[in-house]
Design a protein around this motif. Sequence first.
Motif, PDB file in Angstrom:
ATOM      1  N   PHE A  17       0.951  -1.152  -0.159  1.00  0.00           N
ATOM      2  CA  PHE A  17      -0.065   0.010  -0.002  1.00  0.00           C
ATOM      3  C   PHE A  17       1.014   1.351   0.034  1.00  0.00           C
ATOM      4  N   ARG A  18       0.197   2.460  -0.234  1.00  0.00           N
ATOM      5  CA  ARG A  18       0.911   3.798  -0.369  1.00  0.00           C
ATOM      6  C   ARG A  18       1.430   4.130   1.093  1.00  0.00           C
ATOM      7  N   PHE A  19       2.607   4.375   1.057  1.00  0.00           N
ATOM      8  CA  PHE A  19       3.110   4.983   2.713  1.00  0.00           C
ATOM      9  C   PHE A  19       3.656   6.480   2.258  1.00  0.00           C
ATOM     10  N   VAL A  20       2.839   7.510   2.613  1.00  0.00           N
ATOM     11  CA  VAL A  20       3.159   8.862   2.287  1.00  0.00           C
ATOM     12  C   VAL A  20       3.391   9.681   3.748  1.00  0.00           C
ATOM     13  N   ALA A  21       3.515  10.838   3.440  1.00  0.00           N
ATOM     14  CA  ALA A  21       3.677  12.039   4.492  1.00  0.00           C
ATOM     15  C   ALA A  21       2.630  11.649   5.707  1.00  0.00           C
ATOM     16  N   GLU A  22       1.213  11.575   5.267  1.00  0.00           N
ATOM     17  CA  GLU A  22       0.332  11.378   6.246  1.00  0.00           C
ATOM     18  C   GLU A  22       0.371   9.856   7.007  1.00  0.00           C
ATOM     19  N   PRO A  76       9.282   7.634   4.417  1.00  0.00           N
ATOM     20  CA  PRO A  76       8.664   7.101   3.246  1.00  0.00           C
ATOM     21  C   PRO A  76       9.854   7.382   2.050  1.00  0.00           C
ATOM     22  N   MET A  77       9.957   6.288   1.208  1.00  0.00           N
ATOM     23  CA  MET A  77      10.848   6.316   0.200  1.00  0.00           C
ATOM     24  C   MET A  77      10.498   7.357  -0.893  1.00  0.00           C
ATOM     25  N   ASN A  78       9.197   7.739  -0.889  1.00  0.00           N
ATOM     26  CA  ASN A  78       8.886   8.986  -2.167  1.00  0.00           C
ATOM     27  C   ASN A  78       9.390  10.154  -1.634  1.00  0.00           C
ATOM     28  N   GLN A 129       8.052   5.247  -5.944  1.00  0.00           N
ATOM     29  CA  GLN A 129       8.457   4.807  -4.565  1.00  0.00           C
ATOM     30  C   GLN A 129       7.546   5.048  -3.307  1.00  0.00           C
ATOM     31  N   ASP A 130       6.107   5.061  -3.927  1.00  0.00           N
ATOM     32  CA  ASP A 130       5.083   5.384  -2.989  1.00  0.00           C
ATOM     33  C   ASP A 130       4.479   4.049  -2.005  1.00  0.00           C
ATOM     34  N   CYS A 131       5.053   3.059  -2.417  1.00  0.00           N
ATOM     35  CA  CYS A 131       4.824   1.706  -1.635  1.00  0.00           C
ATOM     36  C   CYS A 131       6.203   1.226  -0.936  1.00  0.00           C
ATOM     37  N   ARG A 132       7.251   2.042  -0.531  1.00  0.00           N
ATOM     38  CA  ARG A 132       8.236   1.693   0.189  1.00  0.00           C
ATOM     39  C   ARG A 132       8.685   2.578   1.191  1.00  0.00           C
ATOM     40  N   ILE A 133       9.329   2.315   2.148  1.00  0.00           N
ATOM     41  CA  ILE A 133      10.019   2.862   3.191  1.00  0.00           C
ATOM     42  C   ILE A 133      11.325   2.660   3.573  1.00  0.00           C
ATOM     43  N   ARG A 134      12.186   3.406   4.221  1.00  0.00           N
ATOM     44  CA  ARG A 134      13.464   3.313   4.494  1.00  0.00           C
ATOM     45  C   ARG A 134      13.425   3.180   6.017  1.00  0.00           C
ATOM     46  N   LEU A 135      14.335   2.257   6.607  1.00  0.00           N
ATOM     47  CA  LEU A 135      14.427   2.059   7.875  1.00  0.00           C
ATOM     48  C   LEU A 135      15.823   2.294   8.341  1.00  0.00           C
ATOM     49  N   VAL A 171       1.336  -1.873  10.052  1.00  0.00           N
ATOM     50  CA  VAL A 171       0.968  -2.566   8.592  1.00  0.00           C
ATOM     51  C   VAL A 171      -0.041  -3.405   8.650  1.00  0.00           C
ATOM     52  N   ALA A 172       0.092  -4.388   9.710  1.00  0.00           N
ATOM     53  CA  ALA A 172      -1.030  -5.275  10.016  1.00  0.00           C
ATOM     54  C   ALA A 172      -2.640  -4.733   9.908  1.00  0.00           C
ATOM     55  N   ARG A 173      -2.669  -3.642  10.801  1.00  0.00           N
ATOM     56  CA  ARG A 173      -3.836  -2.788  10.571  1.00  0.00           C
ATOM     57  C   ARG A 173      -4.153  -2.262   9.133  1.00  0.00           C
ATOM     58  N   ARG A 174      -3.313  -1.765   8.385  1.00  0.00           N
ATOM     59  CA  ARG A 174      -3.608  -1.336   7.276  1.00  0.00           C
ATOM     60  C   ARG A 174      -4.105  -2.242   6.255  1.00  0.00           C
TER      61      ARG A 174
END
Length: 431
Positions: A356-361, A376-378, A386-392, A413-416
């Motif tokens: 799913f998309r992970f953005v500023a919100e 967020p990678m975007n 890169q809307d569906c990626r994150i950096r840790l 993530v599970a809740r989403r």
Amino acid sequence: MDYMPQTSVMNFLNEVSGSFPSAISLASGRPSDRFLDRLDPQALLNALVVYERYSAGDDRGRQVHSQLLQYGRTAGIISELVAQQVRSDEGVPARTDRVLITSGCQEALAVCLPALCPEPSDVLLVCNPTYVGATGAAAAARVAVSALRNSELGIAEAIEFEVLQLRRQGRRARALYLIPDFDNPTGRVLDTPARRDILQVCDRHRIVVLEDNPYGLFRYEGDAIPPMAALDEAGSVIYLSTFSKTLAPSLRVGAAILPETIFGDAGACRVLWDDLVQRKSFVTLNTSQITQAIVAGLLIEQGVSLRGWIRPALDWYRANRDLMLCQLDSVFLPISDQVRWNRPSGGFFLTLDLPFRFVAESVDECARRDNVIVMPMNFFALDNSQDCRIRLAFSAVTPEQIRSSVTGLGCYVARRLGRELPGYVGELREG
């Protein structure tokens, strides 16, 4: 979401951190605070004294001390030691008279980009995603940026494609920004054949490579790969070095290291060198001579190599990476069919692919409900790829924080996904 400039990224993350001070941040790619204690006031003073004595010889430093407090040489005063260090630690064939000392790597980018791309039709090529400091410096200098397309063929082929596209528009690629070792944000490493292919393409099209290497010494497994500057036979690579990750970010000491020639032309290299020095003189006059002296003193104390100095941090970061990977395996096991991550062989980051998309919100929601801040990678992208990626980032956190934050991220993530994780996850979060 559109690409977010570096200043907006940092302001946004600072606001989130301020709003949720108890949230654990996996967003910051900074070195761990635990190793900064070695640079206490006495250690800093000792390093300064070591450099003064090294520079003054029998004069015992009095004249050198007064010089350090004055305006100084724009190109820097520790080029010889920096050249020795990158030759020793990184295999870069650095010449002292081609080492421009800068106020961190960021200033090196700020002076190099407008010098390499002086015309409105000149373009900087970048990978997508890429470090926001590079695109931010380009924006500040009004240098156009073009993102290389992501394909299975590789970066060299993507450069060829983009050069052709730009030529049809009456524009020209003049520079390429690249982090070949443990890329920020992806953690990617380019192998030797890929580096040689890129160098050949850039030589053919007269594209200067800005090779940024802040993480190269932090390799956790496998054999080291020669920097592109060490493979460069045409004179196409400017090597960007920094002490922010190895010593301390606040020292603000880095370097732009030019090759002996630019595409075989020694005169062109001298002209570029003079241009860079002049541009730096307009920006900062000179890099702080006090912090240059501290860096130099530490280098002298360490035998002009930082491999021994960074060993404790290297071991810590490796253990943090291993723990984060283990925790990801445990927490995300029930939804491993929908979530993937990479295993970086070094550096400070890994990336997570989400369904799913992970953005500023999403950053705000994850911090508020699950007590963890991720990147967020975007934020690093020039499009929505890169809307569906994150950096840790695992460098600046403790083992306890890694366990808690990855568990919190798993709950988010599970809740989403409308899924539930096993009961032990909740127990881990509370513990």
